[in-house]
Design a protein around this motif. Structure first.
Motif: not given
Length: 776
Positions: A546-568, A654-660
């Motif tokens: 997730a971190t290496y591909t940059g997927v986590l950046d989008g996931v964190r941004a989506a979580f932050a927007k949905a909850n009104g908090v910081k992506p960090s 690589l569909g079987y690999i977990t993001l984390g």
């Protein structure tokens, strides 16, 4: 019975009787990574090949369990004061291991990042060559260290004590630094004049300059006096006191020379490497001509040839030169050196030279070079562990590798090989097949026994063992070409070639024939080129797909927007980390000097996140639950660029690999395909892939071919450097280099469709491809 399929991870005997208890390595209840309580018995002093799809658990069993435990137990035999300087290995997750012998790992990790390391020094061939010249060289100048480029001569000595060239300090190169890339002369130090990576205005690296008393921090560098400019750029190390601390002030040029330029370029971080490439031009040392040696070492000769000239010879030529040396007084030494040199040739590395930097070797070349150390070893009854020893080998060279594996076995050693190539599986005394699939769907023993039993089994490996790709009967028409003219990189001999566009082009030839030199040395200069090469990706405990591909950046941004908090908050490496384990998900306990133990963090239950962060959800899932998803599951959960990247991960298998999942737990094949997925998520008209079948199971190669077809059919051009015959058979166009390696290669020996290559059988590749597709 010859063998038996196993479906629940339990071991099956490979013959009809119980082996002697000490004749097998017994693994009981292995659970490392994805292994499912694996029990297995591996015959000692035999050649065992471990098969299965990438990610099925092969490496976890062979490297992560057997080899790690062997090395851990050996480390514990050292005195405590020695152990404190050694890497501490944790006990693998296994109930029991019996009858393991000392393990020697011969892997594909590239050789270290030491600019002073060469092919000759890492194999001891250069040490023997130095001894040879100290005995026979005329004039006689001293002991073997007089020929070492890593040992300087003592100042004022009448005799040569070391062979290091004083100007380049044994590196063979001098650097010409572009000062404009080091600083902005219109600014002062306090305004951030220094533009070298890591030299932040508020950091210690800059504060030493601003607070040293030698320079005015508020004065633009353009206004420095001659003395100030000299102090800033070239001042020799001088003690200064900053905030009651003793520090060493040194001019900027010698400072960056030591920190950046005296390290192997390939070991530098990408942004630092980019800076070095901009700021520094490396030239052969004018004093030693790039030989690394001082004049004294170069003055001593055997038959009119000095040690630098011998080291620069292609190894096949060096072998011929050794035959001209009089063995009268140095028979045993000469015989030993000849054996080492013969091993290079036997293993398919005769095109190298001893003075080649070890850091420039590919993963396959590095593994074979390491193997040379062990071929002449007097050790017996040890366990040799190999990770795909055929990586980077042309079919013509695989038989020689097989002969060497059998030679190690016949000396009384246990040889364990993780491999996919049918040619290597065919020589196994015993096969252990893992599966049935990868990741959480793997980790079981599917078959144990001989090769005939594997072939008759209904496992994925058994079904594909005799599978052969068919020659492509019709090929695509090129839409244009990339013209390369007069290519002379490395061993290329003024090569002219037109690489067709809009088709699948496979570039092949024996190892060292010039494939990489032709493609990597010329194609990236064209526009819209995306390159996926063999350079390794770094995997650490804190990095994940997730971190290496940059997927986590989008996931964190989506979580932050949905909850009104910081992506960090949604990073286990930042504000959202569990305080107990600091985001690792495990607690690491050091038990004295012998080992460290990892236990699941009870506070966060292994998620790495604080309870407060886990309260936030997105579509009913918290961040830990999303990171536990496989790429396939996450593809349906995400949107935008992340969804595109995940689709590519699925495309490369690589569909079987977990993001984390921790990146350092991925196998070599998985890491290579992850890199491929990232590159394919980019927009590019020309894709260059370097041996994409590395680490791929026979069943996965078909999926790769389908992926390459989709890329071409979408309007892209695909250039693949490959040895795998299935990829050659599937090509629209083949460029074959050779006829041999090194000086004997560097020429185009065939261009055209695979059908014509098979019909003419005019090259080694054509001959082997004809055998592969069954036309012989």
């Amino acid at each position: 019975m010859a063998g038996q399929e196993v479906t629940e991870g339990r071991a099956a005997a490979s013959d009809g009787h119980v082996a002697d208890a000490h004749d097998v390595i017994r693994v009981i209840g292995a659970r490392e990574n994805n292994l499912k309580d694996v029990d297995v018995e591996i015959p000692k002093r035999r050649l065992t090949v471990f098969t299965g799809v990438s990610g099925s658990g092969k490496s976890s069993l062979v490297f992560g369990t057997i080899a790690v435990e062997s090395q851990r137990l050996i480390n514990e035999t050292y005195p405590t004061f020695v152990q404190q300087f050694m890497a501490q290995l944790s006990r693998p997750d296994v109930d029991g291991l019996e009858n393991i012998s000392p393990a020697i790992i011969v892997d594909q990790e590239r050789m270290g990042a030491n600019a002073r390391s060469t092919v000759g020094t890492v194999t001891d061939a250069y040490a023997m060559l130095r001894l040879l010249f100290s005995r026979l060289g005329e004039p006689h100048i001293g002991s073997p260290q007089a020929f070492s480029f890593n040992i300087p001569s003592a100042p004022g000595s009448d005799t040569v004590t070391g062979g290091m060239c004083p100007r380049c300090e044994g590196l063979g190169e001098v650097s010409d630094i572009d000062l404009d890339e080091l600083f902005d002369s219109s600014k002062s130090l306090s305004e951030g004049a220094i533009t070298v990576p890591g030299y932040n205005v508020d950091g210690w690296m800059v504060r030493i300059f601003t607070e040293s008393g030698f320079l005015d921090a508020a004065k633009p560098i353009a206004d420095y006096s001659a003395e100030e400019r000299t102090d800033f750029l070239y001042k020799e190390p001088t003690k200064v006191k900053l905030q009651n601390m003793n520090m060493t002030y040194e001019g900027l040029v010698p400072k960056i020379t030591k920190s950046f330029l005296q390290k192997d370029r390939e070991a530098l971080q990408p942004h630092i490497r980019a800076f070095v490439d901009r700021a520094v031009k490396f030239l052969p040392c004018p004093d030693c001509g790039g030989s690394r040696l001082n004049e004294g070492a170069r003055s001593s000769k055997i038959g009119g040839v000095d040690i630098a000239q011998v080291s620069s010879m292609q190894i096949t030529d060096l072998s011929a030169w050794l035959d001209t040396v009089d063995p009268t007084s140095i028979g045993p030494l000469l015989s030993s050196l000849k054996r080492v040199i013969a091993s290079f040739i036997d293993i398919g590395l005769g095109y190298l030279s001893l003075d080649r930097s070890s850091g420039t070797l590919s993963g396959g070349e590095a593994q074979r070079t390491k193997m040379i150390r062990h071929l002449g070893s007097a050790l017996t009854d040890v366990t040799y562990v190999f990770d795909e020893p055929t990586a980077g080998l042309h079919p013509h060279d695989i038989q020689r590798m097989n002969d060497l594996l059998l030679l190690l076995r016949d000396k009384g050693n246990t040889v364990l090989v993780v491999e996919h190539k049918p040619e290597v599986i065919a020589i196994a005394d015993h096969v252990v097949d893992l599966g049935p699939q990868a990741g959480s769907r793997g980790g079981r023993i599917m078959y144990e026994g001989d090769v005939a039993g594997l072939r008759a089994s209904d496992t994925l490996t058994g079904r594909h063992l005799d599978h052969r790709a068919a020659l492509k009967t019709s090929t695509r028409t090129a839409t244009g070409s990339l013209p390369i003219r007069g290519a002379t990189q490395h061993n290329l001999v003024g090569v002219d070639v037109d690489i067709p566009l809009g088709v699948l082009t496979v570039v092949t030839g024996v190892a060292g024939s010039g494939k990489s030199s032709l493609i990597h040395g010329n194609v990236p200069a064209f526009d819209d080129v995306v390159v996926v090469d063999q350079s390794p990706i770094k995997g650490s405990r804190r990095s994940s797909p997730a971190t290496y591909t940059g997927v986590l950046d989008g996931v964190r941004a989506a979580f932050a927007k949905a909850n009104g908090v910081k992506p960090s908050l949604f990073s286990a490496n930042s504000e959202g980390a569990c305080r107990a384990c600091k985001g690792l998900g495990v607690i690491i306990t050091n038990l004295g000097y012998t080992q460290s133990v990892e236990t699941r963090c009870e506070v966060c239950d292994g998620s790495g996140f604080s309870d407060a962060v886990l309260e936030y959800t997105l579509d009913g899932k918290n961040i830990a639950e999303v990171l536990a998803m496989s790429a396939e599951e996450a593809h349906g959960f995400t949107t935008g660029p992340a969804k595109t990247t995940l689709a590519r991960m699925i495309d490369v298998g690589l569909g079987y690999i977990t993001l984390g999942q921790a990146l350092n737990t991925l196998s070599g094949g998985e890491r290579q395909r992850l890199k491929l997925a990232i590159a394919m998520a980019k927009k590019g008209a020309i894709y260059v892939l370097d041996e994409p079948t590395t680490g791929l199971h026979l069943a996965d190669v078909d999926n790769l071919l389908a992926l390459l077809d989709r890329l071409v059919d979408a309007g892209n051009s695909v250039i693949v450097i490959e040895h795998h015959q299935a990829v050659m058979a599937h090509a629209d166009h083949i460029i074959d280099l050779g006829p041999g390696a090194g000086r004997d290669g560097g020429r185009i020996v065939f261009e055209g469709p695979p059908t014509r290559l098979v019909e003419t059988r005019s090259t080694l590749t054509g001959d082997h491809l004809a055998r592969y597709v069954g036309t012989v």
